[in-house]
Design a protein around this motif. Sequence first.
Motif, PDB file in Angstrom:
ATOM      1  N   ALA A  88       0.699  -1.186  -0.105  1.00 38.39           N
ATOM      2  CA  ALA A  88      -0.040   0.049  -0.087  1.00 38.39           C
ATOM      3  C   ALA A  88       0.812   1.392  -0.093  1.00 38.39           C
ATOM      4  N   LEU A  89       0.998   2.001  -1.093  1.00 40.39           N
ATOM      5  CA  LEU A  89       1.608   3.337  -1.186  1.00 40.39           C
ATOM      6  C   LEU A  89       0.678   4.549  -1.317  1.00 40.39           C
ATOM      7  N   ARG A  90       0.653   5.259  -0.332  1.00 40.56           N
ATOM      8  CA  ARG A  90      -0.159   6.338  -0.559  1.00 40.56           C
ATOM      9  C   ARG A  90       0.479   7.678  -0.577  1.00 40.56           C
ATOM     10  N   TRP A  91       1.434   8.238   0.135  1.00 41.30           N
ATOM     11  CA  TRP A  91       2.020   9.392   0.117  1.00 41.30           C
ATOM     12  C   TRP A  91       3.291   9.168  -0.424  1.00 41.30           C
ATOM     13  N   THR A  92       3.873  10.245  -1.335  1.00 38.29           N
ATOM     14  CA  THR A  92       5.172  10.116  -1.966  1.00 38.29           C
ATOM     15  C   THR A  92       5.955  11.406  -1.300  1.00 38.29           C
ATOM     16  N   THR A  93       7.481  11.097  -1.922  1.00 40.23           N
ATOM     17  CA  THR A  93       8.331  12.222  -1.455  1.00 40.23           C
ATOM     18  C   THR A  93       7.871  13.550  -2.022  1.00 40.23           C
ATOM     19  N   SER A  94       7.156  13.822  -3.032  1.00 38.44           N
ATOM     20  CA  SER A  94       6.894  15.236  -3.313  1.00 38.44           C
ATOM     21  C   SER A  94       5.618  15.479  -2.451  1.00 38.44           C
ATOM     22  N   ASP A  95       4.774  14.715  -2.213  1.00 35.05           N
ATOM     23  CA  ASP A  95       3.808  15.064  -1.227  1.00 35.05           C
ATOM     24  C   ASP A  95       4.063  15.365   0.134  1.00 35.05           C
ATOM     25  N   ILE A  96       4.951  14.965   0.610  1.00 35.95           N
ATOM     26  CA  ILE A  96       5.663  15.090   1.812  1.00 35.95           C
ATOM     27  C   ILE A  96       6.121  16.597   2.135  1.00 35.95           C
ATOM     28  N   ALA A  97       6.517  16.998   1.050  1.00 31.16           N
ATOM     29  CA  ALA A  97       7.678  17.924   1.414  1.00 31.16           C
ATOM     30  C   ALA A  97       6.765  19.337   2.114  1.00 31.16           C
ATOM     31  N   ASP A  98       5.700  19.321   1.690  1.00 33.47           N
ATOM     32  CA  ASP A  98       4.828  20.763   2.279  1.00 33.47           C
ATOM     33  C   ASP A  98       3.826  20.259   3.365  1.00 33.47           C
ATOM     34  N   VAL A  99       3.896  18.778   3.827  1.00 32.26           N
ATOM     35  CA  VAL A  99       3.220  18.456   4.951  1.00 32.26           C
ATOM     36  C   VAL A  99       4.011  18.252   6.138  1.00 32.26           C
ATOM     37  N   VAL A 100       5.136  17.852   6.348  1.00 28.01           N
ATOM     38  CA  VAL A 100       5.652  17.724   7.646  1.00 28.01           C
ATOM     39  C   VAL A 100       6.165  19.247   8.080  1.00 28.01           C
ATOM     40  N   LYS A 101       5.771  19.277   9.491  1.00 27.63           N
ATOM     41  CA  LYS A 101       5.909  20.721  10.113  1.00 27.63           C
ATOM     42  C   LYS A 101       7.075  20.541  11.302  1.00 27.63           C
ATOM     43  N   PRO A 102       7.414  21.620  11.689  1.00 26.03           N
ATOM     44  CA  PRO A 102       8.522  21.274  12.774  1.00 26.03           C
ATOM     45  C   PRO A 102       8.159  20.857  14.226  1.00 26.03           C
ATOM     46  N   ASP A 103       6.831  21.298  14.468  1.00 30.13           N
ATOM     47  CA  ASP A 103       6.201  20.975  15.546  1.00 30.13           C
ATOM     48  C   ASP A 103       5.545  19.508  15.814  1.00 30.13           C
ATOM     49  N   MET A 104       5.874  18.750  14.655  1.00 30.56           N
ATOM     50  CA  MET A 104       4.981  17.362  14.547  1.00 30.56           C
ATOM     51  C   MET A 104       6.120  16.287  15.190  1.00 30.56           C
ATOM     52  N   SER A 136      14.281  18.841  -7.429  1.00 26.04           N
ATOM     53  CA  SER A 136      15.260  19.017  -6.398  1.00 26.04           C
ATOM     54  C   SER A 136      14.692  19.864  -5.224  1.00 26.04           C
ATOM     55  N   ARG A 137      13.866  20.852  -5.523  1.00 25.95           N
ATOM     56  CA  ARG A 137      13.305  21.690  -4.429  1.00 25.95           C
ATOM     57  C   ARG A 137      12.512  20.563  -3.630  1.00 25.95           C
ATOM     58  N   ALA A 138      11.658  19.887  -3.986  1.00 26.26           N
ATOM     59  CA  ALA A 138      10.491  18.952  -3.122  1.00 26.26           C
ATOM     60  C   ALA A 138      11.654  18.087  -2.548  1.00 26.26           C
ATOM     61  N   TYR A 139      12.468  17.702  -3.388  1.00 27.19           N
ATOM     62  CA  TYR A 139      13.603  16.379  -2.725  1.00 27.19           C
ATOM     63  C   TYR A 139      14.141  17.204  -1.202  1.00 27.19           C
ATOM     64  N   GLU A 140      14.752  18.289  -1.493  1.00 31.16           N
ATOM     65  CA  GLU A 140      15.484  18.845  -0.361  1.00 31.16           C
ATOM     66  C   GLU A 140      14.646  19.299   0.646  1.00 31.16           C
ATOM     67  N   GLN A 141      13.294  19.708   0.337  1.00 24.22           N
ATOM     68  CA  GLN A 141      12.450  20.190   1.382  1.00 24.22           C
ATOM     69  C   GLN A 141      12.000  18.825   2.192  1.00 24.22           C
ATOM     70  N   ALA A 142      11.716  17.846   1.503  1.00 23.43           N
ATOM     71  CA  ALA A 142      11.414  16.478   2.196  1.00 23.43           C
ATOM     72  C   ALA A 142      12.405  16.245   3.057  1.00 23.43           C
ATOM     73  N   VAL A 143      13.611  16.212   2.477  1.00 27.46           N
ATOM     74  CA  VAL A 143      14.841  15.932   3.453  1.00 27.46           C
ATOM     75  C   VAL A 143      15.040  16.666   4.752  1.00 27.46           C
ATOM     76  N   VAL A 144      14.986  17.887   4.510  1.00 27.26           N
ATOM     77  CA  VAL A 144      15.191  18.844   5.638  1.00 27.26           C
ATOM     78  C   VAL A 144      14.249  18.715   6.736  1.00 27.26           C
ATOM     79  N   ALA A 145      12.864  18.219   6.307  1.00 27.52           N
ATOM     80  CA  ALA A 145      11.668  18.068   7.124  1.00 27.52           C
ATOM     81  C   ALA A 145      11.694  16.510   8.017  1.00 27.52           C
ATOM     82  N   LEU A 146      12.225  15.760   7.196  1.00 27.15           N
ATOM     83  CA  LEU A 146      12.230  14.216   7.951  1.00 27.15           C
ATOM     84  C   LEU A 146      13.740  13.760   8.571  1.00 27.15           C
ATOM     85  N   ARG A 147      14.643  14.443   8.374  1.00 25.45           N
ATOM     86  CA  ARG A 147      15.786  14.001   8.583  1.00 25.45           C
ATOM     87  C   ARG A 147      16.141  13.980  10.155  1.00 25.45           C
ATOM     88  N   ARG A 148      15.486  14.866  11.028  1.00 24.19           N
ATOM     89  CA  ARG A 148      15.553  14.914  12.492  1.00 24.19           C
ATOM     90  C   ARG A 148      14.779  13.713  13.368  1.00 24.19           C
TER      91      ARG A 148
END
Length: 281
Positions: A88-104, A136-148
């Motif tokens: 089951a695949l729902r969200w993608t790397t592009s989707d997550i870029a604008d979803v993950v917030k610092p307070d999550m 590349s923008r969506a990729y970088e945004q996703a990585v920055v949001a998720l790496r912590r």
Amino acid sequence: RATRTLRRTLSSSAAREVAEVTRTATVLQQPVTTGRQIAITSIRGGSGKSAVAALLGTTYVHYRRDPVLFLEADPALGSLPLRLGAEALRWTTSDIADVVKPDMSLLDVTGYLVQLPNNAWLLPASRGQIGVMLDSRAYEQAVVALRRYFGVMVIDCETLPAEVARVALAASHGRVLTAPATPEGIAGTYSVLQWMQALPRRVIAGTVVVLTELVPHCGLDLDGAARSLRSTGACVRILPYDRHLAAGGPVDTGLLARPTREAAAGLAADVFQLCLPSKRH
């Protein structure tokens, strides 16, 4: 005398094996303060890139306590979800870029990911759809949001010279370049490594080349090829042919041949060692 010599030989061999296993575990279990990003790419398709990504990440999951993220940055129907047995695949790397917030929290974030066995998750690059794009923008945004949230991020990239692959390689702590153990694959990889020598030294010093045997007994002098590639400053590992990997389905470490498991553990340790702060240049 022959019996005593054999016993000493076997004892010495066992001691070396135990020492190597201990060294590997010590390296792989070292704590990190921020998520280590490990990018896997190749210069052509069919080199076993996604299989290597699955093997690497599965090894980290086995040895480490912190969560591991498999991030797919190859939207062109990459095979990483298949290799990991994800359905089951729902969200993608592009989707997550604008979803993950610092307070999550981690629990919030993993709600958007595909849960894998043990302490691992997957973020695919597509839902099996043709024509999905990842810039590349969506990729970088996703990585920055998720790496912590994750101790290790294993990133399965497009083949070079795709833009996102180049961005991922430049930003990662460790880089893996897979190449088929063929004359063309070895020659092409040597050319890429020569190009990398003109980049900041940390790039090639933080790169591990994996020569993948796609057929049994390929007939090449792989040790000689590895020495030639090492002359550029890169680390080189050989992933031997494995019937289970060659089948192309989900990777089950219990079905891998022993040499494959040992090669995967050694590769994971080499890459992680390069990711540690003391090894950065």
